[in-house]
Enzyme design. Structure first.
Site, PDB file in Angstrom:
ATOM      1  N   HIS A  51       8.265  24.857  31.833  1.00 13.25           N
ATOM      2  CA  HIS A  51       7.732  23.560  31.387  1.00 13.25           C
ATOM      3  C   HIS A  51       8.889  22.617  31.077  1.00 13.25           C
ATOM      4  O   HIS A  51      10.048  23.019  31.086  1.00 13.25           O
ATOM      5  CB  HIS A  51       6.771  23.713  30.210  1.00 13.25           C
ATOM      6  CG  HIS A  51       7.391  24.196  28.932  1.00 13.25           C
ATOM      7  ND1 HIS A  51       7.934  25.447  28.784  1.00 13.25           N
ATOM      8  CD2 HIS A  51       7.553  23.598  27.718  1.00 13.25           C
ATOM      9  CE1 HIS A  51       8.385  25.596  27.552  1.00 13.25           C
ATOM     10  NE2 HIS A  51       8.175  24.478  26.885  1.00 13.25           N
ATOM     11  N   HIS A  53      10.142  20.932  28.491  1.00 14.57           N
ATOM     12  CA  HIS A  53      10.894  20.722  27.245  1.00 14.57           C
ATOM     13  C   HIS A  53      12.394  20.959  27.439  1.00 14.57           C
ATOM     14  O   HIS A  53      12.802  21.884  28.151  1.00 14.57           O
ATOM     15  CB  HIS A  53      10.349  21.632  26.136  1.00 14.57           C
ATOM     16  CG  HIS A  53       9.074  21.105  25.547  1.00 14.57           C
ATOM     17  ND1 HIS A  53       8.199  21.882  24.826  1.00 14.57           N
ATOM     18  CD2 HIS A  53       8.530  19.856  25.582  1.00 14.57           C
ATOM     19  CE1 HIS A  53       7.171  21.147  24.436  1.00 14.57           C
ATOM     20  NE2 HIS A  53       7.344  19.913  24.888  1.00 14.57           N
ATOM     21  N   ASP A  55      14.760  22.159  25.620  1.00 13.51           N
ATOM     22  CA  ASP A  55      15.396  23.445  25.294  1.00 13.51           C
ATOM     23  C   ASP A  55      15.129  24.512  26.356  1.00 13.51           C
ATOM     24  O   ASP A  55      15.593  25.650  26.228  1.00 13.51           O
ATOM     25  CB  ASP A  55      14.978  23.929  23.890  1.00 13.51           C
ATOM     26  CG  ASP A  55      13.498  24.204  23.758  1.00 13.51           C
ATOM     27  OD1 ASP A  55      12.693  23.395  24.285  1.00 13.51           O
ATOM     28  OD2 ASP A  55      13.131  25.222  23.139  1.00 13.51           O
ATOM     29  N   HIS A  56      14.383  24.133  27.407  1.00 10.89           N
ATOM     30  CA  HIS A  56      14.138  25.043  28.538  1.00 10.89           C
ATOM     31  C   HIS A  56      14.782  24.543  29.832  1.00 10.89           C
ATOM     32  O   HIS A  56      14.855  25.279  30.806  1.00 10.89           O
ATOM     33  CB  HIS A  56      12.629  25.225  28.754  1.00 10.89           C
ATOM     34  CG  HIS A  56      11.957  25.856  27.580  1.00 10.89           C
ATOM     35  ND1 HIS A  56      11.449  27.129  27.604  1.00 10.89           N
ATOM     36  CD2 HIS A  56      11.759  25.399  26.312  1.00 10.89           C
ATOM     37  CE1 HIS A  56      10.951  27.433  26.406  1.00 10.89           C
ATOM     38  NE2 HIS A  56      11.117  26.393  25.615  1.00 10.89           N
ATOM     39  N   HIS A 105       0.423  23.990  25.538  1.00 13.66           N
ATOM     40  CA  HIS A 105       1.682  23.628  24.870  1.00 13.66           C
ATOM     41  C   HIS A 105       2.198  22.318  25.474  1.00 13.66           C
ATOM     42  O   HIS A 105       2.524  21.370  24.771  1.00 13.66           O
ATOM     43  CB  HIS A 105       2.669  24.769  25.049  1.00 13.66           C
ATOM     44  CG  HIS A 105       4.036  24.513  24.496  1.00 13.66           C
ATOM     45  ND1 HIS A 105       4.290  24.409  23.153  1.00 13.66           N
ATOM     46  CD2 HIS A 105       5.233  24.331  25.121  1.00 13.66           C
ATOM     47  CE1 HIS A 105       5.588  24.185  22.961  1.00 13.66           C
ATOM     48  NE2 HIS A 105       6.178  24.124  24.144  1.00 13.66           N
ATOM     49  N   ASP A 126       6.546  28.973  26.543  1.00 11.89           N
ATOM     50  CA  ASP A 126       6.069  28.746  25.183  1.00 11.89           C
ATOM     51  C   ASP A 126       4.540  28.760  25.111  1.00 11.89           C
ATOM     52  O   ASP A 126       3.945  28.063  24.289  1.00 11.89           O
ATOM     53  CB  ASP A 126       6.568  27.384  24.664  1.00 11.89           C
ATOM     54  CG  ASP A 126       8.062  27.373  24.396  1.00 11.89           C
ATOM     55  OD1 ASP A 126       8.692  28.442  24.475  1.00 11.89           O
ATOM     56  OD2 ASP A 126       8.588  26.279  24.103  1.00 11.89           O
ATOM     57  N   HIS A 164      11.049  32.456  22.919  1.00 11.71           N
ATOM     58  CA  HIS A 164      11.584  32.256  21.570  1.00 11.71           C
ATOM     59  C   HIS A 164      11.467  33.543  20.756  1.00 11.71           C
ATOM     60  O   HIS A 164      10.514  34.305  20.940  1.00 11.71           O
ATOM     61  CB  HIS A 164      10.828  31.146  20.821  1.00 11.71           C
ATOM     62  CG  HIS A 164      11.150  29.768  21.278  1.00 11.71           C
ATOM     63  ND1 HIS A 164      12.260  29.073  20.836  1.00 11.71           N
ATOM     64  CD2 HIS A 164      10.517  28.954  22.151  1.00 11.71           C
ATOM     65  CE1 HIS A 164      12.280  27.878  21.410  1.00 11.71           C
ATOM     66  NE2 HIS A 164      11.242  27.774  22.213  1.00 11.71           N
TER      67      HIS A 164
HETATM   68 ZN   LIG Z   1       8.260  24.087  24.719  1.00 15.11          ZN
END
Ligand SMILES: [Zn+2]
Length: 252
Positions: A51, A53, A55-56, A105, A126, A164
Protein backbone atom coordinates in the site's frame (compact mmCIF):
# COMPACT_ATOMS: atom_id res chain seq x y z
CA UNK A 1 13.04 -23.36 -0.73
CA UNK A 2 12.50 -19.71 0.03
CA UNK A 3 14.17 -17.94 2.95
CA UNK A 4 12.31 -14.99 4.50
CA UNK A 5 13.97 -12.72 7.05
CA UNK A 6 12.84 -9.48 8.68
CA UNK A 7 14.88 -6.31 8.17
CA UNK A 8 13.94 -3.99 11.05
CA UNK A 9 13.28 -0.37 9.99
CA UNK A 10 12.18 2.80 11.79
CA UNK A 11 10.71 2.08 15.25
CA UNK A 12 8.68 -1.04 14.60
CA UNK A 13 8.52 -1.80 10.86
CA UNK A 14 9.71 -5.02 9.28
CA UNK A 15 10.85 -5.03 5.66
CA UNK A 16 10.63 -8.68 4.57
CA UNK A 17 13.71 -9.92 2.72
CA UNK A 18 12.99 -12.90 0.43
CA UNK A 19 15.83 -15.02 -0.90
CA UNK A 20 15.57 -17.88 -3.36
CA UNK A 21 17.75 -19.27 -6.17
CA UNK A 22 20.17 -16.37 -5.86
CA UNK A 23 17.40 -13.75 -6.11
CA UNK A 24 16.72 -11.12 -3.46
CA UNK A 25 13.37 -9.37 -3.13
CA UNK A 26 12.03 -7.02 -0.47
CA UNK A 27 8.47 -6.31 0.63
CA UNK A 28 7.49 -2.76 1.66
CA UNK A 29 10.94 -1.12 1.85
CA UNK A 30 10.14 2.08 3.74
CA UNK A 31 13.85 2.82 4.01
CA UNK A 32 16.64 1.90 1.58
CA UNK A 33 19.59 1.97 4.01
CA UNK A 34 18.76 -1.14 6.06
CA UNK A 35 17.94 -3.01 2.83
CA UNK A 36 21.36 -2.11 1.38
CA UNK A 37 23.02 -3.40 4.56
CA UNK A 38 21.02 -6.66 4.48
CA UNK A 39 21.93 -7.28 0.82
CA UNK A 40 25.65 -7.34 1.73
CA UNK A 41 26.68 -6.40 -1.79
CA UNK A 42 24.17 -8.70 -3.53
CA UNK A 43 21.83 -7.39 -6.20
CA UNK A 44 18.16 -6.63 -5.49
CA UNK A 45 15.95 -8.43 -8.04
CA UNK A 46 12.57 -6.92 -7.23
CA UNK A 47 10.28 -5.05 -4.85
CA UNK A 48 6.74 -5.86 -3.74
CA UNK A 49 4.52 -3.14 -2.21
CA UNK A 50 1.25 -3.61 -0.30
CA UNK A 51 0.00 0.00 0.00
CA UNK A 52 0.99 3.61 -0.49
CA UNK A 53 2.07 4.66 3.04
CA UNK A 54 5.50 6.23 3.17
CA UNK A 55 6.88 3.86 5.80
CA UNK A 56 6.31 1.08 3.23
CA UNK A 57 7.46 2.84 0.06
CA UNK A 58 10.03 5.50 1.07
CA UNK A 59 13.04 3.38 0.07
CA UNK A 60 11.77 2.63 -3.45
CA UNK A 61 13.35 5.57 -5.35
CA UNK A 62 16.84 4.95 -3.93
CA UNK A 63 16.62 1.17 -4.44
CA UNK A 64 15.37 1.39 -8.04
CA UNK A 65 18.04 3.99 -8.87
CA UNK A 66 20.68 1.56 -7.63
CA UNK A 67 19.28 -1.70 -9.01
CA UNK A 68 16.82 -0.80 -11.80
CA UNK A 69 14.58 -3.63 -10.53
CA UNK A 70 10.85 -4.15 -11.12
CA UNK A 71 8.35 -2.83 -8.57
CA UNK A 72 5.12 -4.82 -8.11
CA UNK A 73 2.26 -3.18 -6.24
CA UNK A 74 -0.92 -1.11 -6.37
CA UNK A 75 -1.16 1.12 -9.47
CA UNK A 76 -1.71 4.15 -7.17
CA UNK A 77 1.96 4.18 -6.13
CA UNK A 78 4.49 6.17 -8.13
CA UNK A 79 7.31 3.99 -9.38
CA UNK A 80 5.28 0.77 -9.67
CA UNK A 81 6.29 -0.98 -12.90
CA UNK A 82 3.95 -3.98 -12.53
CA UNK A 83 0.50 -2.89 -11.23
CA UNK A 84 -1.30 -5.58 -9.26
CA UNK A 85 -5.05 -5.78 -8.83
CA UNK A 86 -7.50 -8.21 -7.28
CA UNK A 87 -7.40 -11.71 -8.72
CA UNK A 88 -4.15 -11.24 -10.62
CA UNK A 89 -1.89 -14.26 -10.80
CA UNK A 90 1.80 -13.40 -10.91
CA UNK A 91 5.02 -15.31 -10.56
CA UNK A 92 7.60 -13.94 -8.12
CA UNK A 93 10.98 -15.68 -7.81
CA UNK A 94 9.49 -18.73 -9.55
CA UNK A 95 6.60 -18.94 -7.07
CA UNK A 96 2.96 -18.59 -8.13
CA UNK A 97 1.26 -15.73 -6.28
CA UNK A 98 -2.34 -14.60 -6.00
CA UNK A 99 -3.23 -10.95 -5.45
CA UNK A 100 -6.14 -9.97 -3.20
CA UNK A 101 -7.57 -6.46 -2.86
CA UNK A 102 -7.93 -5.84 0.89
CA UNK A 103 -9.22 -2.26 1.31
CA UNK A 104 -9.74 -0.80 4.77
CA UNK A 105 -6.41 0.49 6.14
CA UNK A 106 -6.02 2.22 2.77
CA UNK A 107 -8.22 1.87 -0.29
CA UNK A 108 -5.34 0.68 -2.49
CA UNK A 109 -4.16 -2.04 -0.09
CA UNK A 110 -3.39 -5.45 -1.56
CA UNK A 111 -2.24 -8.73 -0.01
CA UNK A 112 -0.16 -11.29 -1.88
CA UNK A 113 -0.35 -15.03 -1.23
CA UNK A 114 2.78 -16.87 -2.38
CA UNK A 115 2.94 -20.64 -2.90
CA UNK A 116 6.15 -22.62 -2.61
CA UNK A 117 5.34 -26.31 -2.77
CA UNK A 118 2.94 -27.00 0.10
CA UNK A 119 3.93 -23.80 1.94
CA UNK A 120 1.84 -20.63 1.81
CA UNK A 121 3.18 -17.17 2.62
CA UNK A 122 0.93 -14.16 3.01
CA UNK A 123 2.29 -10.62 2.68
CA UNK A 124 -0.51 -8.51 4.08
CA UNK A 125 1.12 -5.18 5.00
CA UNK A 126 -0.97 -3.25 7.53
CA UNK A 127 -4.25 -5.15 7.06
CA UNK A 128 -3.97 -8.23 9.28
CA UNK A 129 -1.54 -7.89 12.19
CA UNK A 130 -0.49 -10.55 14.69
CA UNK A 131 -3.35 -10.34 17.19
CA UNK A 132 -4.88 -7.25 15.57
CA UNK A 133 -5.58 -5.30 12.40
CA UNK A 134 -4.64 -1.99 10.81
CA UNK A 135 -6.34 1.30 11.57
CA UNK A 136 -9.07 2.47 9.20
CA UNK A 137 -7.43 5.46 7.54
CA UNK A 138 -9.35 5.34 4.26
CA UNK A 139 -11.80 2.46 4.18
CA UNK A 140 -15.02 1.62 6.00
CA UNK A 141 -15.49 -0.97 8.76
CA UNK A 142 -17.46 -3.04 6.24
CA UNK A 143 -14.55 -3.05 3.79
CA UNK A 144 -12.00 -3.98 6.45
CA UNK A 145 -14.22 -6.69 7.91
CA UNK A 146 -14.63 -8.21 4.44
CA UNK A 147 -10.87 -7.96 3.75
CA UNK A 148 -10.03 -9.70 7.03
CA UNK A 149 -12.64 -12.39 6.34
CA UNK A 150 -10.94 -13.17 3.03
CA UNK A 151 -7.58 -13.52 4.73
CA UNK A 152 -9.06 -15.62 7.55
CA UNK A 153 -10.40 -18.04 4.94
CA UNK A 154 -6.91 -18.89 3.66
CA UNK A 155 -5.42 -22.31 4.53
CA UNK A 156 -4.72 -22.50 8.30
CA UNK A 157 -0.99 -23.23 7.84
CA UNK A 158 -0.49 -20.02 5.78
CA UNK A 159 2.29 -17.96 7.36
CA UNK A 160 1.38 -14.35 7.97
CA UNK A 161 4.04 -11.71 7.28
CA UNK A 162 2.65 -8.39 8.44
CA UNK A 163 4.84 -5.32 8.56
CA UNK A 164 4.87 -4.01 12.12
CA UNK A 165 5.94 -5.39 15.50
CA UNK A 166 2.68 -4.46 17.22
CA UNK A 167 2.00 -7.91 18.64
CA UNK A 168 2.28 -7.26 22.39
CA UNK A 169 0.06 -4.17 22.27
CA UNK A 170 -2.44 -6.07 20.10
CA UNK A 171 -2.49 -9.05 22.46
CA UNK A 172 -3.01 -6.77 25.48
CA UNK A 173 -6.14 -5.49 23.75
CA UNK A 174 -7.16 -9.01 22.69
CA UNK A 175 -6.96 -10.09 26.34
CA UNK A 176 -9.22 -7.19 27.33
CA UNK A 177 -11.75 -8.58 24.82
CA UNK A 178 -11.32 -12.26 25.67
CA UNK A 179 -9.64 -12.67 29.08
CA UNK A 180 -10.74 -16.34 29.27
CA UNK A 181 -9.31 -17.43 25.89
CA UNK A 182 -6.57 -19.87 27.00
CA UNK A 183 -4.87 -20.00 23.59
CA UNK A 184 -4.65 -16.21 23.73
CA UNK A 185 -3.16 -16.29 27.24
CA UNK A 186 -0.53 -18.77 26.02
CA UNK A 187 0.18 -16.71 22.91
CA UNK A 188 0.72 -13.59 24.98
CA UNK A 189 3.24 -15.44 27.19
CA UNK A 190 5.14 -16.78 24.17
CA UNK A 191 5.21 -13.38 22.45
CA UNK A 192 6.41 -11.62 25.60
CA UNK A 193 9.26 -14.13 25.92
CA UNK A 194 10.29 -13.51 22.30
CA UNK A 195 10.30 -9.73 22.77
CA UNK A 196 12.35 -10.06 25.97
CA UNK A 197 15.02 -11.71 23.81
CA UNK A 198 14.53 -8.94 21.21
CA UNK A 199 13.24 -11.50 18.67
CA UNK A 200 10.38 -10.86 16.21
CA UNK A 201 6.96 -12.33 17.04
CA UNK A 202 6.37 -12.89 13.31
CA UNK A 203 5.44 -14.65 11.16
CA UNK A 204 2.13 -15.69 12.59
CA UNK A 205 -0.24 -18.23 11.01
CA UNK A 206 -3.85 -17.96 9.89
CA UNK A 207 -4.72 -20.76 12.36
CA UNK A 208 -3.26 -18.78 15.28
CA UNK A 209 -5.04 -15.59 14.19
CA UNK A 210 -8.36 -17.39 13.93
CA UNK A 211 -8.10 -18.64 17.51
CA UNK A 212 -6.68 -15.48 19.16
CA UNK A 213 -7.27 -12.35 17.04
CA UNK A 214 -10.52 -10.65 18.19
CA UNK A 215 -10.94 -8.89 14.83
CA UNK A 216 -11.34 -12.31 13.16
CA UNK A 217 -13.64 -13.53 15.92
CA UNK A 218 -16.63 -11.20 15.67
CA UNK A 219 -18.93 -14.24 15.45
CA UNK A 220 -17.80 -15.60 18.85
CA UNK A 221 -20.31 -15.13 21.70
CA UNK A 222 -17.52 -13.96 24.07
CA UNK A 223 -16.39 -11.29 21.59
CA UNK A 224 -19.94 -10.17 20.86
CA UNK A 225 -20.67 -9.88 24.59
CA UNK A 226 -17.69 -7.58 25.14
CA UNK A 227 -18.65 -5.47 22.11
CA UNK A 228 -22.15 -5.05 23.55
CA UNK A 229 -20.59 -3.81 26.81
CA UNK A 230 -18.69 -1.28 24.68
CA UNK A 231 -21.88 0.04 23.14
CA UNK A 232 -22.66 -2.25 20.18
CA UNK A 233 -26.46 -2.58 19.92
CA UNK A 234 -28.14 -5.92 20.67
CA UNK A 235 -29.03 -6.23 17.00
CA UNK A 236 -25.44 -5.58 15.82
CA UNK A 237 -24.25 -7.60 12.84
CA UNK A 238 -20.64 -8.78 12.44
CA UNK A 239 -19.59 -5.49 10.81
CA UNK A 240 -20.99 -3.42 13.70
CA UNK A 241 -19.27 -5.70 16.20
CA UNK A 242 -16.04 -5.24 14.26
CA UNK A 243 -16.50 -1.44 14.11
CA UNK A 244 -17.07 -1.31 17.88
CA UNK A 245 -13.89 -3.31 18.55
CA UNK A 246 -11.85 -1.18 16.13
CA UNK A 247 -13.06 2.09 17.76
CA UNK A 248 -12.32 0.68 21.22
CA UNK A 249 -8.80 -0.33 20.13
CA UNK A 250 -8.19 3.17 18.73
CA UNK A 251 -8.45 4.59 22.27
CA UNK A 252 -7.17 1.55 24.20
ZN1 LIG B 1 0.06 1.71 6.49
Amino acid sequence: MITIRPIPAFNDNYIWHLQQNGEHWVVDPGDAAPVMRALQGERLSGILLTHHHFDHTGGVPALTRTFDCPVYGPATIEGVTHPLSDGADVNLMGNPCTVMAVPGHTLDHIAVLMEDGRERYLFCGDTLFAGGCGRLFEGTPGQMHQSLARLAALPPHTRVYCTHEYTLANLAFALAVEPDNQQLVERQRAAAALRERDEPTLPSTIALERTTNPFLRTDQPSVRARAHQQGAPDTADAVEIFATLRQWKDVF
